[in-house]
Structures are given as C-alpha cells and as structure tokens.
Design a protein around this motif. Structure first.
Motif, mmCIF file in Angstrom:
data_model
loop_
_atom_site.group_PDB
_atom_site.id
_atom_site.type_symbol
_atom_site.label_atom_id
_atom_site.label_comp_id
_atom_site.label_asym_id
_atom_site.label_seq_id
_atom_site.Cartn_x
_atom_site.Cartn_y
_atom_site.Cartn_z
ATOM 1 N N ASN A 97 0.861 -1.165 0.000
ATOM 2 C CA ASN A 97 0.000 0.000 0.000
ATOM 3 C C ASN A 97 0.905 1.224 0.000
ATOM 4 O OD1 ASN A 97 -2.758 -1.144 0.445
ATOM 5 N ND2 ASN A 97 -1.725 -2.034 2.204
ATOM 6 N N VAL A 98 0.612 2.183 -0.840
ATOM 7 C CA VAL A 98 1.339 3.449 -0.846
ATOM 8 C C VAL A 98 0.447 4.461 -0.160
ATOM 9 C CG1 VAL A 98 2.361 5.255 -2.271
ATOM 10 C CG2 VAL A 98 2.607 2.842 -2.938
ATOM 11 N N ILE A 99 0.969 5.027 0.926
ATOM 12 C CA ILE A 99 0.172 5.918 1.773
ATOM 13 C C ILE A 99 0.848 7.277 1.838
ATOM 14 C CG2 ILE A 99 -0.709 6.270 4.121
ATOM 15 C CD1 ILE A 99 -0.565 3.117 4.361
ATOM 16 N N ARG A 100 0.073 8.322 1.515
ATOM 17 C CA ARG A 100 0.588 9.690 1.581
ATOM 18 C C ARG A 100 0.363 10.217 2.992
ATOM 19 N NH1 ARG A 100 2.184 13.397 -2.045
ATOM 20 N NH2 ARG A 100 1.484 12.091 -3.748
ATOM 21 N N LEU A 101 1.446 10.721 3.597
ATOM 22 C CA LEU A 101 1.382 11.260 4.953
ATOM 23 C C LEU A 101 1.010 12.742 4.910
ATOM 24 C CD1 LEU A 101 4.591 9.540 6.366
ATOM 25 C CD2 LEU A 101 2.208 8.788 6.587
ATOM 26 N N PRO A 102 0.618 13.310 6.049
ATOM 27 C CA PRO A 102 0.236 14.732 6.062
ATOM 28 C C PRO A 102 1.322 15.679 5.538
ATOM 29 C CG PRO A 102 -0.455 13.673 8.096
ATOM 30 C CD PRO A 102 0.375 12.666 7.340
ATOM 31 N N GLU A 106 5.598 9.919 1.227
ATOM 32 C CA GLU A 106 4.875 8.667 1.049
ATOM 33 C C GLU A 106 5.610 7.521 1.724
ATOM 34 O OE1 GLU A 106 2.469 8.996 -3.099
ATOM 35 O OE2 GLU A 106 4.638 8.695 -3.269
ATOM 36 N N ILE A 107 4.820 6.572 2.220
ATOM 37 C CA ILE A 107 5.367 5.352 2.786
ATOM 38 C C ILE A 107 4.738 4.164 2.065
ATOM 39 C CG2 ILE A 107 5.866 6.322 5.066
ATOM 40 C CD1 ILE A 107 3.265 4.913 6.059
ATOM 41 N N ALA A 108 5.417 3.038 2.140
ATOM 42 C CA ALA A 108 4.863 1.782 1.645
ATOM 43 C C ALA A 108 4.720 0.843 2.835
ATOM 44 C CB ALA A 108 5.774 1.157 0.599
ATOM 45 N N VAL A 109 3.581 0.174 2.894
ATOM 46 C CA VAL A 109 3.335 -0.835 3.925
ATOM 47 C C VAL A 109 2.816 -2.070 3.211
ATOM 48 C CG1 VAL A 109 2.084 -1.434 6.031
ATOM 49 C CG2 VAL A 109 2.737 0.957 5.616
ATOM 50 N N ARG A 110 3.477 -3.200 3.431
ATOM 51 C CA ARG A 110 3.020 -4.433 2.802
ATOM 52 C C ARG A 110 1.595 -4.740 3.230
ATOM 53 N NH1 ARG A 110 7.583 -8.903 3.655
ATOM 54 N NH2 ARG A 110 5.660 -10.035 4.079
ATOM 55 N N ALA A 111 0.806 -5.248 2.293
ATOM 56 C CA ALA A 111 -0.599 -5.553 2.556
ATOM 57 C C ALA A 111 -0.755 -6.609 3.646
ATOM 58 C CB ALA A 111 -1.289 -6.008 1.274
ATOM 59 N N ASP A 112 0.199 -7.529 3.733
ATOM 60 C CA ASP A 112 0.107 -8.561 4.762
ATOM 61 C C ASP A 112 0.533 -8.057 6.137
ATOM 62 O OD1 ASP A 112 2.796 -8.408 3.910
ATOM 63 O OD2 ASP A 112 3.176 -10.507 4.401
ATOM 64 N N ARG A 113 0.951 -6.794 6.223
ATOM 65 C CA ARG A 113 1.327 -6.202 7.504
ATOM 66 C C ARG A 113 0.330 -5.142 7.967
ATOM 67 N NH1 ARG A 113 7.745 -6.360 6.533
ATOM 68 N NH2 ARG A 113 7.929 -8.610 6.759
ATOM 69 N N VAL A 139 -7.114 -14.046 2.662
ATOM 70 C CA VAL A 139 -8.229 -13.257 2.155
ATOM 71 C C VAL A 139 -7.700 -11.847 1.913
ATOM 72 C CG1 VAL A 139 -10.526 -12.339 2.667
ATOM 73 C CG2 VAL A 139 -9.909 -14.658 3.417
ATOM 74 N N HIS A 140 -7.928 -11.329 0.698
ATOM 75 C CA HIS A 140 -7.488 -9.983 0.341
ATOM 76 C C HIS A 140 -8.689 -9.057 0.523
ATOM 77 C CE1 HIS A 140 -3.787 -11.258 -2.120
ATOM 78 N NE2 HIS A 140 -4.150 -12.241 -1.320
ATOM 79 N N VAL A 141 -8.523 -8.091 1.422
ATOM 80 C CA VAL A 141 -9.606 -7.163 1.738
ATOM 81 C C VAL A 141 -9.260 -5.799 1.140
ATOM 82 C CG1 VAL A 141 -10.948 -6.085 3.582
ATOM 83 C CG2 VAL A 141 -10.076 -8.425 3.873
ATOM 84 N N GLY A 142 -10.088 -5.323 0.204
ATOM 85 C CA GLY A 142 -9.924 -3.996 -0.376
ATOM 86 C C GLY A 142 -10.619 -2.990 0.516
ATOM 87 N N LEU A 143 -9.940 -1.863 0.753
ATOM 88 C CA LEU A 143 -10.440 -0.855 1.690
ATOM 89 C C LEU A 143 -10.302 0.542 1.093
ATOM 90 C CD1 LEU A 143 -8.301 -2.526 4.346
ATOM 91 C CD2 LEU A 143 -10.751 -2.312 4.713
ATOM 92 N N LEU A 156 -6.655 0.872 -0.401
ATOM 93 C CA LEU A 156 -5.671 0.054 0.297
ATOM 94 C C LEU A 156 -6.096 -1.404 0.283
ATOM 95 C CD1 LEU A 156 -5.407 2.447 3.347
ATOM 96 C CD2 LEU A 156 -3.758 2.278 1.491
ATOM 97 N N THR A 157 -5.144 -2.268 0.568
ATOM 98 C CA THR A 157 -5.424 -3.699 0.661
ATOM 99 C C THR A 157 -4.820 -4.239 1.943
ATOM 100 O OG1 THR A 157 -5.340 -3.928 -1.749
ATOM 101 C CG2 THR A 157 -5.116 -5.948 -0.463
ATOM 102 N N ALA A 158 -5.567 -5.117 2.592
ATOM 103 C CA ALA A 158 -5.045 -5.862 3.741
ATOM 104 C C ALA A 158 -5.165 -7.341 3.409
ATOM 105 C CB ALA A 158 -5.825 -5.530 5.005
#
Length: 190
Positions: A97-102, A106-113, A139-143, A156-158
């Motif tokens: 997941n690529v997440i934009r911070l305030p 940007e950070i990347a967080v693995r979907a399995d984490r 199970v891949h959860v889209g959010l 995002l994906t978890a």
C-alpha cells in the motif's frame, strides 16, 4: 527448442524475452526450476525480461524495475520487495500500500502487515471494506480510507490469513479500524 539452439553456440549471456508467458501456471513453475538449473549448471548469465512479478522474484539474483525506459530500482529480489525505492516500484511489484502522509511524503506498507479491527492500534483510521477476495490461504480485503493524503479516499489492501478471517469475517460496506506498526512502514523516495 529455441533455448537449445541458443545454448549450442556457447554464449556467456543469454537474453530470454518473456520465455514463460504462454505457459500454464503449473508448467511455468516447472520451467522456472529448469531455467535455474540450466543457468547454474552452465554458469550463464540470463537477462530475463518479464512482466510477471512472481517470475522476476523467483528467478533473479538482481531485479531491475523500469518505468518509461528509466531504472526506478535495481537490487536483489528481497530488497526490491521489502524496501521498494519509489511508489512506482511498490505498486508495480505488488503487495504494498502506498500511503501519503500529512507532510506529503509517502510510505509503503506491505498488505500482509496491515492490521484490521482491535489489532489496528491507537493510530488506526476508519476504513470501509469495498472488496473481499478469498485466495485459499489468505483473504485480500480492499479498503478505502479517508485522511490518508489527497482528497479522494485512499485505496488500500489488507491480506489476512484465512483462519483469522474465518474467526472474524467482514462484510462489504463495513467500517473497520485500519492500522500498521510503524516498523512495517518504509519511506519512499520522491
């Protein structure tokens, strides 16, 4: 047959341009094993061109991710997967997941984490479940989550283990706390 013709000339380097793309998944895995054996046995360097992230990770000692003819990152497969250099690499390799911070970084967080529900932690944000895909062992959860950079909700994906999901199933449209450990986040370069 083409591989045999190429090998008979005794090359030191061999270019393989998507050699496994037309094979079914089972045969593709068997051929990956055979290519690795040939490469090791003959001491050849293979330049293996592929659009399959799984194939690149499985076969390579060095992964080069290119975007528009420019190298975005070149490193061993584990480094590319665990520590993608840019948002493009994180998205292309998949599983992040690529997440934009305030502060607009940007950070990347693995979907399995990613963490959902009570395990999301104190910094959790509310996220709406938009898809659920059963994948056998996971199970891949889209959010979608507001407040993670930009005006549009962040997609995002978890990835949750099938047992954990069975213990606490989710429903489409449900809002759940979403978080991750700070150690799981990797800052991306611009």
């Amino acid at each position: 047959m083409a591989l045999a013709r190429a090998l008979v000339t005794g090359p030191k380097v061999l270019l393989l341009d998507e050699p496994l793309s037309a094979l079914d998944p089972f045969l593709r895995v068997r051929m990956r094993t055979e290519l690795k054996r040939i490469q090791a046995e003959l001491g050849l360097t293979f330049i293996h061109v592929t659009h399959s992230q799984e194939e690149a990770m499985a076969l390579s000692d060095l992964v080069v991710v290119m975007n528009g003819g420019r190298i975005e990152q070149a490193a061993d497969p584990r480094t590319v997967f665990e520590r993608p250099a840019t948002a493009f690499v994180a998205r292309f390799i998949g599983g992040h997941n690529v997440i934009r911070l305030p502060d607009a970084s940007e950070i990347a967080v693995r979907a399995d984490r990613m963490r959902l529900g009570p395990e999301a932690g104190a910094e959790a944000v509310p996220a709406r479940v938009v898809s659920i895909e059963y994948q056998g062992t996971s199970v891949h959860v889209g959010l979608e989550a507001d407040g993670l950079g930009g005006r549009e909700p962040a997609a995002l994906t978890a990835i949750i283990g099938d047992g954990a999901y069975a213990d606490r199933p989710l429903a489409l449209g449900q809002t759940v706390p979403l978080g991750w450990d700070a150690a799981a986040a990797h800052r991306l370069s611009a």
